[in-house]
Design a protein around this motif. Sequence first.
Motif, PDB file in Angstrom:
ATOM      1  N   SER A  78      22.668 -54.097  62.043  1.00 59.17           N
ATOM      2  CA  SER A  78      22.433 -53.716  60.654  1.00 59.17           C
ATOM      3  C   SER A  78      22.140 -54.950  59.803  1.00 59.17           C
ATOM      4  O   SER A  78      22.056 -54.875  58.594  1.00 59.17           O
ATOM      5  N   LYS A  79      22.019 -56.120  60.478  1.00 58.43           N
ATOM      6  CA  LYS A  79      21.988 -57.367  59.704  1.00 58.43           C
ATOM      7  C   LYS A  79      20.599 -57.981  59.585  1.00 58.43           C
ATOM      8  O   LYS A  79      20.414 -58.947  58.855  1.00 58.43           O
ATOM      9  N   LEU A  80      19.644 -57.442  60.299  1.00 60.32           N
ATOM     10  CA  LEU A  80      18.279 -57.969  60.253  1.00 60.32           C
ATOM     11  C   LEU A  80      17.338 -56.795  60.088  1.00 60.32           C
ATOM     12  O   LEU A  80      17.546 -55.755  60.715  1.00 60.32           O
ATOM     13  N   ALA A  81      16.289 -56.978  59.296  1.00 64.73           N
ATOM     14  CA  ALA A  81      15.312 -55.900  59.190  1.00 64.73           C
ATOM     15  C   ALA A  81      14.012 -56.303  59.867  1.00 64.73           C
ATOM     16  O   ALA A  81      13.419 -55.535  60.623  1.00 64.73           O
ATOM     17  N   ASP A  82      13.569 -57.512  59.626  1.00 64.78           N
ATOM     18  CA  ASP A  82      12.322 -57.939  60.256  1.00 64.78           C
ATOM     19  C   ASP A  82      12.414 -59.415  60.666  1.00 64.78           C
ATOM     20  O   ASP A  82      13.397 -60.082  60.400  1.00 64.78           O
ATOM     21  N   ALA A  83      11.361 -59.868  61.314  1.00 66.94           N
ATOM     22  CA  ALA A  83      11.368 -61.222  61.867  1.00 66.94           C
ATOM     23  C   ALA A  83      11.556 -62.271  60.773  1.00 66.94           C
ATOM     24  O   ALA A  83      12.169 -63.315  60.992  1.00 66.94           O
ATOM     25  N   GLU A  84      11.037 -61.950  59.589  1.00 67.87           N
ATOM     26  CA  GLU A  84      11.144 -62.877  58.465  1.00 67.87           C
ATOM     27  C   GLU A  84      12.624 -63.193  58.160  1.00 67.87           C
ATOM     28  O   GLU A  84      12.992 -64.328  57.882  1.00 67.87           O
ATOM     29  N   ASP A  85      13.465 -62.162  58.271  1.00 74.39           N
ATOM     30  CA  ASP A  85      14.888 -62.318  57.981  1.00 74.39           C
ATOM     31  C   ASP A  85      15.562 -63.387  58.831  1.00 74.39           C
ATOM     32  O   ASP A  85      16.566 -63.974  58.437  1.00 74.39           O
ATOM     33  N   LEU A  86      15.004 -63.594  60.017  1.00 69.01           N
ATOM     34  CA  LEU A  86      15.595 -64.566  60.932  1.00 69.01           C
ATOM     35  C   LEU A  86      15.713 -65.946  60.302  1.00 69.01           C
ATOM     36  O   LEU A  86      16.505 -66.765  60.740  1.00 69.01           O
ATOM     37  N   PHE A  87      14.917 -66.222  59.300  1.00 67.53           N
ATOM     38  CA  PHE A  87      14.882 -67.578  58.766  1.00 67.53           C
ATOM     39  C   PHE A  87      15.737 -67.783  57.524  1.00 67.53           C
ATOM     40  O   PHE A  87      15.745 -68.847  56.940  1.00 67.53           O
ATOM     41  N   HIS A  88      16.429 -66.720  57.110  1.00 62.48           N
ATOM     42  CA  HIS A  88      17.471 -66.947  56.098  1.00 62.48           C
ATOM     43  C   HIS A  88      18.642 -66.010  56.348  1.00 62.48           C
ATOM     44  O   HIS A  88      18.886 -65.055  55.623  1.00 62.48           O
ATOM     45  N   ILE A  89      19.350 -66.334  57.402  1.00 66.02           N
ATOM     46  CA  ILE A  89      20.441 -65.471  57.831  1.00 66.02           C
ATOM     47  C   ILE A  89      21.728 -65.835  57.102  1.00 66.02           C
ATOM     48  O   ILE A  89      22.150 -66.985  57.094  1.00 66.02           O
ATOM     49  N   ALA A  90      22.314 -64.844  56.464  1.00 67.10           N
ATOM     50  CA  ALA A  90      23.542 -65.105  55.728  1.00 67.10           C
ATOM     51  C   ALA A  90      24.750 -64.522  56.447  1.00 67.10           C
ATOM     52  O   ALA A  90      25.886 -64.768  56.081  1.00 67.10           O
ATOM     53  N   SER A  91      24.514 -63.741  57.492  1.00 67.10           N
ATOM     54  CA  SER A  91      25.639 -63.152  58.229  1.00 67.10           C
ATOM     55  C   SER A  91      25.903 -63.982  59.482  1.00 67.10           C
ATOM     56  O   SER A  91      25.097 -64.816  59.872  1.00 67.10           O
ATOM     57  N   LEU A  92      27.041 -63.733  60.119  1.00 65.29           N
ATOM     58  CA  LEU A  92      27.353 -64.473  61.340  1.00 65.29           C
ATOM     59  C   LEU A  92      26.615 -63.882  62.537  1.00 65.29           C
ATOM     60  O   LEU A  92      26.115 -64.590  63.395  1.00 65.29           O
ATOM     61  N   GLY A  93      26.540 -62.559  62.584  1.00 68.90           N
ATOM     62  CA  GLY A  93      25.783 -61.915  63.654  1.00 68.90           C
ATOM     63  C   GLY A  93      24.368 -61.649  63.193  1.00 68.90           C
ATOM     64  O   GLY A  93      24.071 -61.717  62.003  1.00 68.90           O
ATOM     65  N   PHE A  94      23.468 -61.386  64.129  1.00 68.07           N
ATOM     66  CA  PHE A  94      22.106 -61.000  63.746  1.00 68.07           C
ATOM     67  C   PHE A  94      21.319 -60.495  64.946  1.00 68.07           C
ATOM     68  O   PHE A  94      20.270 -59.889  64.798  1.00 68.07           O
ATOM     69  N   ARG A  95      21.850 -60.694  66.170  1.00 63.87           N
ATOM     70  CA  ARG A  95      21.038 -60.335  67.326  1.00 63.87           C
ATOM     71  C   ARG A  95      21.324 -58.923  67.828  1.00 63.87           C
ATOM     72  O   ARG A  95      20.600 -58.416  68.664  1.00 63.87           O
TER      73      ARG A  95
END
Length: 589
Positions: A78-95
């Motif tokens: 629930s922590k990423l929506a698109d590839a762009e988000d990968l470059f400003h991650i504010a949560s600990l998880g994302f994968r």
Amino acid sequence: MPIRILPPEVASQIAAGEVVERPASVVKELVENALDAGARSITVSLGNAGRTLVQVADDGAGIPAEELVLAVERHATSKLADAEDLFHIASLGFRGEALASIGSVSRMTLISRTAPEPAGARLRVEGGQIGPLETTGAPVGTVVTVEDLFYNVPARLKFLKQDTTERRAIDALLTRYALAYPLVRFKLNEGSTVSLQTAGDGDARAILAALYGVEAARQMLEVMAEEDDFHLSGYISPIALTRSNRKEITFFVNGRWVRDTPLNAAVLQAYHTLLMVGRYPIAALFIRIPPEEVDVNVHPAKAEVRFRNPDRVFSFVQRSTRRALLAYAPVPQVAPQNLWGTTDNRPQTTDSGPQVDPGWVLAHDYGPQTPENRPSSAEPSSIVQGASSALPFERVPLLRLIGQIGATYLVAEGPDGLYLIDQHAAHERVLFEKLMAQFEQKNIPSQSLLTPAVVELSRPQAELLASQVPVLERLGFHVEPFGTSAFQVRAMPAMFARSDPAAALRTLVEDFEEDEAPLQNELEAKIAGRVCKRLAVKAGQVLSPEEQRGLLSDLEACASPRTCPHGRPTMIHLTVDMLERQFGRKGAR
Ligand code: ADP
Ligand code: MG
């Protein structure tokens, strides 16, 4: 064999291998999920150091029942929506990998409830097989129970270390997270034994005490710095508080614990020249920078990060740490050579903080503080320390030997009073500096033994030693395998020629055992320190007058004569001034 696509169970076990290595990795992933869910309270329960049970319960937002099945699918987040988000991650998880990975190598039960839902939902995953979704009574939040980790991957199970080691890894992890999130209540228990419990009231010193001990926590200095949108906060040790390895340097970047970062070097640089060879500071530092300044997607367990501008981060950390260090503990800018033969060899300190009677000038200011001059726990205590300490690398003046007492101490007179010298510590220092000096010139004279000494070792010890033969050669030891698990010492550094070769070799092995992957140069200093300790004259050994004089003049020539290589004082200095006060000749006490 023809090329085939791997069956899904195999593929997911391979993927799990990257994320889940040991019980501590399960704890890490689940705790990170709880923190991402905004938990204020996180309870971790273990069975058999996490082998049979890891349970993490939180009071965070919870997972809606209809998303529970999705949560345990790979690449579901629930922590990423698109590839762009990968470059400003504010949560600990994302994968979106952790729950799927853990579920594929254990028996995992998820119970979760969000605030609007009237009841909770339960889902069980066993070796990757997802069971039916059930309704259950539950408080808002999530409980993940992981049983029998690696039950279906016996090969992995074999790689687990002893329970104490696995438990220590979990302890270390959770204590650090507790420090990074002082507003979250953490609890760690195994059965009825609670090994960590924090209040979640923001009191970081209490957590520091759990990490480093009460006395060390009291002495830790606070760091607080800001440059544009870079923030640094945390704690570092004063120069009097050191460890023999760099494992106690902890970094969090945007709330994430990162390991082995070049930032460690920035901290070490801040202490440059202030610590003795082979001694390292303790530090727990928290960096906050804009998420787009850091790439967190570079390591399977997210334990490393990459900075967009590493130099800027490095110098920010180095500068801020150094500034904090000097602000608390003013360091006299006096070249050690200038102190030769002067009558007052105490540092010219700036006058900050309460003045204390220098009293026992040398040793005691480096040891634990006495209750009288200990400031309240909220204040950094090194102001007092810095004001009256003789630094370990300060030279000693020329001394006149008076004699030996108790076959343990030398008594000597200097221009400013009486010196009591611990012969063992002093000799350790002398041997250490000689050996390191020869080592740096790549010229350690080696002397062959007439009869090589044979030392029996355990198989693992022998393997360790065999892998380190080149290091030993550089230090002047010539050793050869002798049968399956014995070694023979054929030559030793000439300066130790009269010592027991077997004792020396055993000392070396212990050093290799203690440190799993030390850096080369620090390994050598450490080994040298150990060997010197083992081979130095002991307390209780009567020394001839020549030996006493020799030791004293060797010590005078040392670069850091006031402490042994392990940081203990070599001498106690009773100043003339202090003697006069004690005898009531001057002032009142
Ligand atoms: P990631 O954390 O990378 O998103 P995970 O596999 O760890 O992947 O978790 C998958 C999803 O499950 C998360 O994105 C989150 O929505 C949900 N989740 C997992 N653990 C919790 C928790 N303790 N509280 C609330 N939601 C959770
Ligand atoms: Mg996660």
